[in-house]
Enzyme design. Sequence first.
Site, PDB file in Angstrom:
ATOM      1  N   LYS A  93       1.250  -0.892   0.380  1.00  0.00           N
ATOM      2  CA  LYS A  93       0.102  -0.109  -0.108  1.00  0.00           C
ATOM      3  C   LYS A  93       0.998   1.121   0.117  1.00  0.00           C
ATOM      4  O   LYS A  93       1.623   1.192   0.657  1.00  0.00           O
ATOM      5  CB  LYS A  93      -0.743  -0.003   1.154  1.00  0.00           C
ATOM      6  CG  LYS A  93      -1.799   1.406   1.211  1.00  0.00           C
ATOM      7  CD  LYS A  93      -1.936   1.630   2.150  1.00  0.00           C
ATOM      8  CE  LYS A  93      -1.665   3.060   2.779  1.00  0.00           C
ATOM      9  NZ  LYS A  93      -1.697   3.876   1.834  1.00  0.00           N
ATOM     10  N   SER A 137       5.235   7.295  10.222  1.00  0.00           N
ATOM     11  CA  SER A 137       4.871   8.892  11.642  1.00  0.00           C
ATOM     12  C   SER A 137       5.033   7.486  12.525  1.00  0.00           C
ATOM     13  O   SER A 137       4.148   6.895  12.826  1.00  0.00           O
ATOM     14  CB  SER A 137       3.873   9.569  11.233  1.00  0.00           C
ATOM     15  OG  SER A 137       2.571   8.776  11.421  1.00  0.00           O
ATOM     16  N   TYR A 149      -3.398  -2.251  16.275  1.00  0.00           N
ATOM     17  CA  TYR A 149      -4.713  -2.658  15.022  1.00  0.00           C
ATOM     18  C   TYR A 149      -4.193  -4.092  14.948  1.00  0.00           C
ATOM     19  O   TYR A 149      -4.599  -5.363  15.123  1.00  0.00           O
ATOM     20  CB  TYR A 149      -4.539  -2.485  13.397  1.00  0.00           C
ATOM     21  CG  TYR A 149      -4.599  -1.256  13.156  1.00  0.00           C
ATOM     22  CD1 TYR A 149      -5.751  -0.621  13.840  1.00  0.00           C
ATOM     23  CD2 TYR A 149      -4.765  -0.174  12.288  1.00  0.00           C
ATOM     24  CE1 TYR A 149      -5.807   1.398  13.275  1.00  0.00           C
ATOM     25  CE2 TYR A 149      -4.414   1.530  12.101  1.00  0.00           C
ATOM     26  CZ  TYR A 149      -5.622   1.421  12.893  1.00  0.00           C
ATOM     27  OH  TYR A 149      -5.948   3.289  12.561  1.00  0.00           O
ATOM     28  N   GLU A 151       9.017   1.896  11.391  1.00  0.00           N
ATOM     29  CA  GLU A 151      10.453   2.361  10.693  1.00  0.00           C
ATOM     30  C   GLU A 151      10.216   3.970  10.714  1.00  0.00           C
ATOM     31  O   GLU A 151       9.087   4.367  10.083  1.00  0.00           O
ATOM     32  CB  GLU A 151      11.003   2.234   9.495  1.00  0.00           C
ATOM     33  CG  GLU A 151      12.504   2.554   9.068  1.00  0.00           C
ATOM     34  CD  GLU A 151      12.841   3.991   8.798  1.00  0.00           C
ATOM     35  OE1 GLU A 151      13.210   5.069   9.842  1.00  0.00           O
ATOM     36  OE2 GLU A 151      12.888   4.055   7.625  1.00  0.00           O
ATOM     37  N   CYS A 189      13.893  10.804   7.533  1.00  0.00           N
ATOM     38  CA  CYS A 189      13.844  10.585   8.686  1.00  0.00           C
ATOM     39  C   CYS A 189      14.943  10.492   9.353  1.00  0.00           C
ATOM     40  O   CYS A 189      15.254  10.813  10.389  1.00  0.00           O
ATOM     41  CB  CYS A 189      13.048   8.992   9.356  1.00  0.00           C
ATOM     42  SG  CYS A 189      13.587   7.848   8.214  1.00  0.00           S
ATOM     43  N   GLU A 239      10.543  16.190  16.076  1.00  0.00           N
ATOM     44  CA  GLU A 239      10.516  16.016  14.305  1.00  0.00           C
ATOM     45  C   GLU A 239       9.247  17.211  13.118  1.00  0.00           C
ATOM     46  O   GLU A 239       8.565  16.646  13.398  1.00  0.00           O
ATOM     47  CB  GLU A 239      10.459  14.726  14.048  1.00  0.00           C
ATOM     48  CG  GLU A 239      11.249  14.590  12.741  1.00  0.00           C
ATOM     49  CD  GLU A 239      10.449  13.315  11.966  1.00  0.00           C
ATOM     50  OE1 GLU A 239       9.782  12.850  12.371  1.00  0.00           O
ATOM     51  OE2 GLU A 239      11.276  12.143  11.078  1.00  0.00           O
TER      52      GLU A 239
HETATM   53  P1  ADP Z   1       3.281  11.149   7.043  1.00  0.00           P
HETATM   54  O1  ADP Z   1       3.010  11.602   8.000  1.00  0.00           O
HETATM   55  O2  ADP Z   1       4.346  11.131   6.339  1.00  0.00           O
HETATM   56  O3  ADP Z   1       2.514  11.075   5.612  1.00  0.00           O
HETATM   57  P2  ADP Z   1       2.201   8.885   7.490  1.00  0.00           P
HETATM   58  O4  ADP Z   1       2.767   7.657   8.910  1.00  0.00           O
HETATM   59  O5  ADP Z   1       0.954   9.594   7.549  1.00  0.00           O
HETATM   60  O6  ADP Z   1       3.255   9.720   7.161  1.00  0.00           O
HETATM   61  O7  ADP Z   1       1.877   7.747   5.784  1.00  0.00           O
HETATM   62  C1  ADP Z   1       2.517   6.394   6.234  1.00  0.00           C
HETATM   63  C2  ADP Z   1       1.778   6.232   5.074  1.00  0.00           C
HETATM   64  O8  ADP Z   1       1.106   5.322   6.595  1.00  0.00           O
HETATM   65  C3  ADP Z   1       0.941   5.959   3.824  1.00  0.00           C
HETATM   66  O9  ADP Z   1       1.144   5.442   3.249  1.00  0.00           O
HETATM   67  C4  ADP Z   1      -0.638   6.164   4.991  1.00  0.00           C
HETATM   68  O10 ADP Z   1      -1.449   5.907   4.323  1.00  0.00           O
HETATM   69  C5  ADP Z   1      -0.173   5.065   5.635  1.00  0.00           C
HETATM   70  N1  ADP Z   1      -1.533   5.790   6.839  1.00  0.00           N
HETATM   71  C6  ADP Z   1      -1.982   6.816   7.112  1.00  0.00           C
HETATM   72  N2  ADP Z   1      -2.934   6.205   8.505  1.00  0.00           N
HETATM   73  C7  ADP Z   1      -2.870   4.892   8.216  1.00  0.00           C
HETATM   74  C8  ADP Z   1      -3.290   4.009   9.219  1.00  0.00           C
HETATM   75  N3  ADP Z   1      -4.203   4.865  10.192  1.00  0.00           N
HETATM   76  N4  ADP Z   1      -3.471   3.029   9.383  1.00  0.00           N
HETATM   77  C9  ADP Z   1      -2.401   2.582   8.338  1.00  0.00           C
HETATM   78  N5  ADP Z   1      -1.680   3.039   7.743  1.00  0.00           N
HETATM   79  C10 ADP Z   1      -1.906   4.602   7.598  1.00  0.00           C
END
Ligand code: ADP
Length: 497
Positions: free
Chosen positions: A192, A246, A256, A268, A302, A401
């Site tokens: 994904k 993040s 989850y 990571e 990062c 960060e």
């Molecule tokens: P950033 O803030 O740098 O965009 P994210 O952690 O939000 O970093 O995004 C990293 C990945 O996690 C992306 O592929 C995003 O679609 C996915 N993501 C965001 N929210 C969720 C969630 N609630 N559950 C699973 N994956 C998520």
Amino acid sequence: MLSPLSSADWAAEARTLVLSTGAIIDGVVGAPVSGAPLERVSPRDGSALPAVPAATEADVDTAVAGARAAFRSGVWSGLAPRERGTTLIRLAELIERDARRLALTISVEMGKPAQDAHDVEIRAIATTLRWYGELADKLDDQAPQVGPDAVALVTREPAGVVAAITPWNFPLTMTGWKIAPALVAGNSVVLKPAEATSSVVLALGELALEAGIPAGVLQVLPGQGQVIGQALGRHADVDVLAFTGSGRVGRLLQGYAAESNGKRVWPELGGHSASVVLADADADKAGATVGWAAFYNQGEMCSAARRLIVHRDVAEQVIAAAVRTAGEMAPADPFDAGSRFGALISIAARDQIAAAVDEAVAAGATVLAGGRTVEPVAGGAYYEPTILTNVPAGTTLFDTEVFGPVLTVTVVDSDEEAIALANNSVYGLAASLWTRDLSAAHRLSRALDAGTVWVNCYEEGTLSMPFGGRRDSGFGADKSAHAVEKYTDLKSTWIAL
Ligand code: ADP
């Protein structure tokens, strides 16, 4: 291999670029999915990009079922490791064949200079796929000595179905670090991509089919993180979840997993990396390199250098060199072949960075370089490489960060003070240390509490070296032969004779 390109080459490429948008399920490119399409704009100039059809929870079920069926069939998991390796190496060759198209797609989607995407990302994912491809038939199992009456085997088996959720900042590099060790071990993968960089990862999925990775073994599902990322995190038939992103989402995924089937999660996460410059360091090199490491990839990295901690004796010289580097990395059109610094991921991200800088200045910080929103391409998301000093504790910039091109400088009077400050963070991803004293290099690199320490350099390494963090930076390093272990299970077999 990869050849140098001019701005005219990139402009010509841009005129004919077609972005991939179709989900890949069970070998079908453009498989029907039922979510509301992802509407996207290019951060380079704010222009609309083709919408990407998004997957839903039901589509996740279909993709995971297909990945499981492919795994059980043995079409990939049952191959000789050498055959899997050869296929990954073929994929590396196809990525290099299509280097320009892929690099420009990255640049259009997330704003980094096309030339950087070409020289760094294409090379990184091709090298990663080759490295794991070559490793395929060099992994050994164990046969412990147990005496004359039995044969004991300790073997590694692929975990099954791996979900990989990847970020937009290095969309191909990070994806390669997940899928190459997972695939070489024989798993099926459901990938994904981050919403912003869906197209380049879909293009990768198409090339994987062309390379001969069988249908169902690498499913690519675009869609919203909170919808399908969550669905993968909660899925009862996903065995391992690999994630870069993040800290907030990393923890959600661990939740989850705990609430569903207790799958392994390898997060990571972020960093707030310190660079410690001692009084005997090569001040010009330290300042220039740390500046580069703060602003490379628009600071959206990062492991970026975020905190410069410098001894008073060399502070003036180190800061001057870092400020020069900031000036040399002025934001420019990402399609310009000479551009060293492109657009940030979005206008919203740019505004958050600007707000964090303004907050620090209001609290007493001094701007040494940058600090302004600019527009080398009208409508784009650009912010200057920025250096600040006297940033007070308690501000967003000091404590957290901020994912962009901002370096803070703190001047110290002793090595002890420097190390204490460097380690004063919830993160533990990377650090750099600058000294000519061999003993200090060893002693203080041990004292720095981070997954990677660079001494008199930054961002160096090979695929043989793991990359990962500690504490709030996550765990379960990418790269190296260790990464294969994350996607396998141990089996003990005792054969009585
Ligand atoms: P950033 O803030 O740098 O965009 P994210 O952690 O939000 O970093 O995004 C990293 C990945 O996690 C992306 O592929 C995003 O679609 C996915 N993501 C965001 N929210 C969720 C969630 N609630 N559950 C699973 N994956 C998520």
